[in-house]
Write an enzyme that holds these catalytic residues in place. Structure first.
Site, mmCIF file in Angstrom:
data_model
loop_
_atom_site.group_PDB
_atom_site.id
_atom_site.type_symbol
_atom_site.label_atom_id
_atom_site.label_comp_id
_atom_site.label_asym_id
_atom_site.label_seq_id
_atom_site.Cartn_x
_atom_site.Cartn_y
_atom_site.Cartn_z
ATOM 1 N N ASP A 100 0.811 -1.492 -0.083
ATOM 2 C CA ASP A 100 0.201 0.014 0.247
ATOM 3 C C ASP A 100 0.258 0.712 0.334
ATOM 4 O O ASP A 100 0.582 1.953 -0.839
ATOM 5 C CB ASP A 100 -1.009 -0.025 0.951
ATOM 6 C CG ASP A 100 -0.281 -0.094 2.981
ATOM 7 O OD1 ASP A 100 0.700 -0.369 2.711
ATOM 8 O OD2 ASP A 100 -0.917 -0.230 3.404
ATOM 9 N N ASP A 103 7.191 3.519 3.734
ATOM 10 C CA ASP A 103 8.183 5.112 4.381
ATOM 11 C C ASP A 103 8.782 4.575 3.948
ATOM 12 O O ASP A 103 10.227 5.673 3.253
ATOM 13 C CB ASP A 103 6.419 5.333 5.337
ATOM 14 C CG ASP A 103 7.565 6.336 6.495
ATOM 15 O OD1 ASP A 103 7.762 6.957 6.022
ATOM 16 O OD2 ASP A 103 6.485 6.086 6.993
HETATM 17 P P1 IMP Z 1 7.914 1.296 6.526
HETATM 18 O O1 IMP Z 1 8.335 -0.546 6.417
HETATM 19 O O2 IMP Z 1 8.137 2.509 7.161
HETATM 20 O O3 IMP Z 1 7.796 1.423 4.680
HETATM 21 O O4 IMP Z 1 6.399 1.269 6.223
HETATM 22 C C1 IMP Z 1 4.638 0.199 5.582
HETATM 23 C C2 IMP Z 1 3.354 0.108 6.008
HETATM 24 O O5 IMP Z 1 3.855 0.638 6.986
HETATM 25 C C3 IMP Z 1 2.377 -0.126 5.308
HETATM 26 O O6 IMP Z 1 2.499 -1.243 4.679
HETATM 27 C C4 IMP Z 1 1.863 0.977 6.168
HETATM 28 O O7 IMP Z 1 1.092 -0.100 6.788
HETATM 29 C C5 IMP Z 1 2.325 2.039 6.631
HETATM 30 N N1 IMP Z 1 2.615 2.736 6.537
HETATM 31 C C6 IMP Z 1 3.474 3.786 6.759
HETATM 32 N N2 IMP Z 1 2.864 4.716 6.216
HETATM 33 C C7 IMP Z 1 1.576 4.746 6.979
HETATM 34 C C8 IMP Z 1 0.644 6.327 6.783
HETATM 35 O O8 IMP Z 1 1.296 7.606 6.097
HETATM 36 N N3 IMP Z 1 -0.617 5.455 6.681
HETATM 37 C C9 IMP Z 1 -0.766 4.386 7.450
HETATM 38 N N4 IMP Z 1 0.409 2.933 7.116
HETATM 39 C C10 IMP Z 1 1.054 3.626 7.023
#
Ligand code: IMP
Length: 181
Positions: A100, A103
Site C-alpha cells: 500500500d 515509508d
Molecule cells: P515502512 O516499513 O516504513 O516502509 O512502512 C510500511 C508500512 O507502514 C505500510 O505497509 C503501512 O502499513 C505503514 N504505513 C506507513 N506510512 C503510513 C501512513 O501514512 N498511513 C498508514 N500506514 C502507514
C-alpha cells in the site's frame, strides 16, 4: 463522496487511483509478457489496491498473501515479523510484491531479504503510495509506484490508523487531532 470528518485533505482520489491502476497494469502486463508472475500482497492494507490493480493485468498471473507486522499507531517500530507466509512454492517464480505505502522502506527490505533466499527467479515492487522523504534504507529499487506524497500520515484505500479508515475510497491526510489526543 464527502470527506470523512477526521480527514483534513484528500491527496489521491478514487478516480486517480483507478486510472493509475490501469496505467500500472498496462506497464506490468507488457513487462511480464510470456511469464506468469505471482503477486504477493502484504495484508491488510494492500488489499483494495491489489484488487483494483489485478483487474488491469493481462498476462497470466497468480495471487498470494503475506502478513507482516511493523507498525503500531503512526510510527514505525522498525521491527518486522512475518506472521503469515505464502501458501505457494516460490521456486523459479517471478514475484511482484504489492504494498500500500512505502515509508521507511524497512518492511519491504526485510520481506525481500527473506524471499530472496527462496530460489525465486526475480522480484519487483508495486506500491500505491511512496513517501520518499521517510526512507531509511537504500537500494529498494521500487519499480512501479502509483503516487509520491509528502511525509504525512495518510489513511484510506486500505491504509489504516489503528485498524480504522481502511474503507475510505480515497487516500487522505489524517487530522493530527485524531492521534494527538
Ligand atoms: P515502512 O516499513 O516504513 O516502509 O512502512 C510500511 C508500512 O507502514 C505500510 O505497509 C503501512 O502499513 C505503514 N504505513 C506507513 N506510512 C503510513 C501512513 O501514512 N498511513 C498508514 N500506514 C502507514
Amino acid at each position: 463522496m464527502l470527506m470523512h470528518k477526521d480527514v483534513e485533505e484528500i491527496l489521491v482520489s478514487q478516480e486517480q487511483i483507478a486510472s493509475k491502476c490501469q496505467e500500472l497494469g498496462k506497464q506490468i502486463s507488457a513487462d511480464y509478457e510470456g511469464k506468469t508472475p505471482i503477486f504477493i500482497s502484504l495484508l491488510k492494507g494492500s488489499i483494495p489496491f491489489c484488487a483494483e490493480l489485478v483487474k488491469n493485468i493481462e498476462c497470466p498471473m497468480e495471487m498470494d498473501f503475506i502478513d507482516v507486522s511493523s507498525y503500531n499507531g503512526v510510527s514505525s517500530t522498525g521491527k518486522v515479523t512475518i506472521k503469515k507466509d505464502v501458501s505457494s512454492d516460490l521456486t523459479g517464480r517471478h514475484i511482484i510484491f504489492v504494498e500500500d505505502i512505502i515509508d521507511t522502506g524497512l518492511t519491504l527490505s526485510e520481506v525481500i531479504k527473506y524471499y530472496k533466499n527462496k530460489n525465486i527467479a526475480s522480484y519487483e515492487i508495486v506500491a500505491l503510495i511512496d513517501k520518499p522523504e521517510g526512507r531509511k534504507v537504500e537500494g529498494l529499487n521500487q519499480k512501479y509506484i502509483g503516487f509520491n506524497i509528502p511525509n504525512k500520515f495518510v489513511v484510506g484505500y486500505g491504509l489504516d490508523y489503528n485498524e480504522l479508515y481502511r474503507n475510505l475510497p480515497y487516500v487522505g491526510v489524517l487530522k493530527r487531532s485524531v492521534y494527538e489526543k
